[in-house]
Enzyme design. Sequence first.
Site, short mmCIF file in Angstrom:
data_model
loop_
_atom_site.label_atom_id
_atom_site.label_comp_id
_atom_site.label_asym_id
_atom_site.label_seq_id
_atom_site.Cartn_x
_atom_site.Cartn_y
_atom_site.Cartn_z
N GLY A 61 81.37 37.96 35.32
CA GLY A 61 82.10 39.18 35.02
C GLY A 61 81.46 40.03 33.94
O GLY A 61 81.56 41.26 33.97
N ASP A 110 71.74 31.62 35.83
CA ASP A 110 73.04 31.15 36.29
C ASP A 110 72.84 30.02 37.30
O ASP A 110 72.12 30.19 38.28
CB ASP A 110 73.86 32.28 36.93
CG ASP A 110 75.36 32.00 36.89
OD1 ASP A 110 75.76 30.89 37.32
OD2 ASP A 110 76.12 32.86 36.42
N ASN A 134 85.32 35.19 42.61
CA ASN A 134 84.47 35.91 41.64
C ASN A 134 84.44 37.41 41.88
O ASN A 134 84.26 38.20 40.96
CB ASN A 134 83.02 35.41 41.70
CG ASN A 134 82.86 33.92 41.45
OD1 ASN A 134 82.01 33.28 42.03
ND2 ASN A 134 83.69 33.37 40.58
N HIS A 170 86.23 39.98 42.55
CA HIS A 170 87.07 41.06 42.01
C HIS A 170 86.54 41.60 40.70
O HIS A 170 86.91 42.71 40.29
CB HIS A 170 88.52 40.58 41.85
CG HIS A 170 88.87 40.00 40.52
ND1 HIS A 170 88.45 38.74 40.13
CD2 HIS A 170 89.56 40.51 39.47
CE1 HIS A 170 88.90 38.50 38.91
NE2 HIS A 170 89.57 39.54 38.49
N ARG A 171 85.65 40.86 40.02
CA ARG A 171 85.12 41.31 38.74
C ARG A 171 83.60 41.21 38.65
O ARG A 171 83.00 41.88 37.81
CB ARG A 171 85.73 40.49 37.60
CG ARG A 171 85.34 39.01 37.61
CD ARG A 171 86.21 38.17 36.69
NE ARG A 171 85.78 36.78 36.63
CZ ARG A 171 86.03 35.87 37.54
NH1 ARG A 171 86.71 36.20 38.64
NH2 ARG A 171 85.61 34.63 37.41
N LYS A 207 74.25 32.74 42.29
CA LYS A 207 74.62 33.98 41.60
C LYS A 207 73.40 34.70 41.04
O LYS A 207 73.33 35.93 41.09
CB LYS A 207 75.60 33.67 40.46
CG LYS A 207 77.02 33.40 40.90
CD LYS A 207 77.93 33.27 39.70
CE LYS A 207 79.36 32.98 40.13
NZ LYS A 207 80.27 32.88 38.96
N CYS A 260 74.86 34.75 11.99
CA CYS A 260 74.71 34.08 13.28
C CYS A 260 76.06 33.47 13.69
O CYS A 260 77.02 33.45 12.91
CB CYS A 260 73.61 33.02 13.24
SG CYS A 260 74.10 31.38 12.64
N CYS A 264 88.59 32.06 32.58
CA CYS A 264 89.10 33.00 33.58
C CYS A 264 89.74 32.26 34.75
O CYS A 264 90.74 32.71 35.30
CB CYS A 264 87.96 33.89 34.08
SG CYS A 264 87.31 35.02 32.83
N CYS A 297 70.45 29.21 10.32
CA CYS A 297 69.80 30.48 9.96
C CYS A 297 69.51 30.64 8.47
O CYS A 297 69.02 31.69 8.05
CB CYS A 297 70.64 31.65 10.45
SG CYS A 297 72.11 32.00 9.47
N CYS A 323 100.57 20.76 37.63
CA CYS A 323 100.02 22.08 37.28
C CYS A 323 98.87 22.36 38.23
O CYS A 323 98.76 21.74 39.29
CB CYS A 323 99.57 22.12 35.82
SG CYS A 323 98.18 21.02 35.44
#
Length: 472
Positions: free
Chosen positions: A101, A122, A130, A132-133, A146, A242, A259, A322, A426
């Site tokens: 996204g 990726d 995926n 829709h965005r 991807k 950082c 998401c 850093c 769930c």
Amino acid sequence: MEHIQRLEQEIDHLKKTLQEKENELFEMKRNWMPMQSNGIQPEFTTLYSRNENNVTKVQYGDKLPKWAIERYSRQILLPDIGVAGQEKLCNSKVLIVGAGGLGCPAALYLAGAGIGEIGIVDYDKVDLTNIHRQILHAECDQNKSKAESAAETLKSINSNIKITPYTIQLDSSNALDIIYKFDVILDCTDNVPTRYLLNDACVMAKLPLISGSALKMEGQLTVYGYRSERNINEKDVYQGVCYRCVFPNPPPAETVGSCSANGVAGPVPGVIGALQALEAIKLLVGHTHDKLLVERFLIFDGDEVTFRTVKLRSRDLNCPVCSENPTMTKLIDYEVFCKAQAKEKDLDLQILAPEYRINANQLNEQLRNNFNTNQRHLLIDVRSEAEFNMCRIDGAVNYPIEQFRDAKVDEVLKMVNQNSQVTFICRRGNDSQLAAKIVLDEVDEDHKSRVKDVIGGLHAWSENVDRNFPVY
């Protein structure tokens, strides 16, 4: 079915052929024009145009060819970019980690801007959920890498730039080798281990990291690891904060949303991804740190459509990565450090002991027996109300996990103590464990055996009991 499979094979073959032809066209264009590998002519271009009356001398910029001036003219007109800035963009290399996204809109605008090379990392494949965005992917790209899907779309948008897909999972064994090839890194990922990995690798490589995130209706953006020595427009020595300076310790895995678990409105990562591309462009053309999101944190609220920036804490002079004397000089195992996996889209928590868990088939058998014998059984779905309204098992009641406390818990405890069987379910079997544990911590020892949760949740129900049950 046979006809469908044959068509799918023919389409795959045509796609491969198209990709080969696009690569051939790119090489022909690059070899035909007297340019460098990044598509920019090395010398001042002077041409002559003849009309009926005279000969006119035509000059096409310092190093930009005619096609580049025409193509990128709308951004070249900006004083902050100009010809010199466009040359920098065309000679730049940007790595985008995550073709989801955030990565899709970021890559889209960077390709449009004429970035010389865009790398896309990726490991995942395109899924219907995926699209829709993740705007570089289409329905026909399902089950395709991807990174490769994104690369194909970007090539169709701008054939004058180089696109390099990496179909791998970035980890401590390969991150530095890839990152060193680029000028700017975009963190478009959705998991904590990869965020720490990218931060540490960018600090070690002395590269800026443009980090974005999006969830539900909110998005966030900042720039980590900025160094003034890489920008000729900076007057003083300056090093930005950082990721470890701000977040020295990773959060508990169960507190991190995703998401796939919590949802996201498609335009929200679109907004943040576009802003990541904008920050990259500004950084590459030479904007100083005060004009970038360095040590500033942008927060976008999609509900109220507001933007606000907050100042980040100052750079930690004792930061293990850093600081001037770092204690971390090589990449580590970030999944161990964060106690979470980088590749999983959904958590697989192990909270309850095995005796308090049943599988989907056992739940199905239990529901049938309870129906036949009229035994008291309460199936509690702890997903959100919106999810419950999408799909549910017949007879289930909805007690969202966010609201499962006080009176609701007392109600369940009363039923358990009255010899009722209570089973929590769930989406994936994580929140149901949390809800079951709340009850188990309160219920009498003699009644604990009546409290269960379903391993794998509704995904397992769909896979093992009812194939028509939606998976999302």
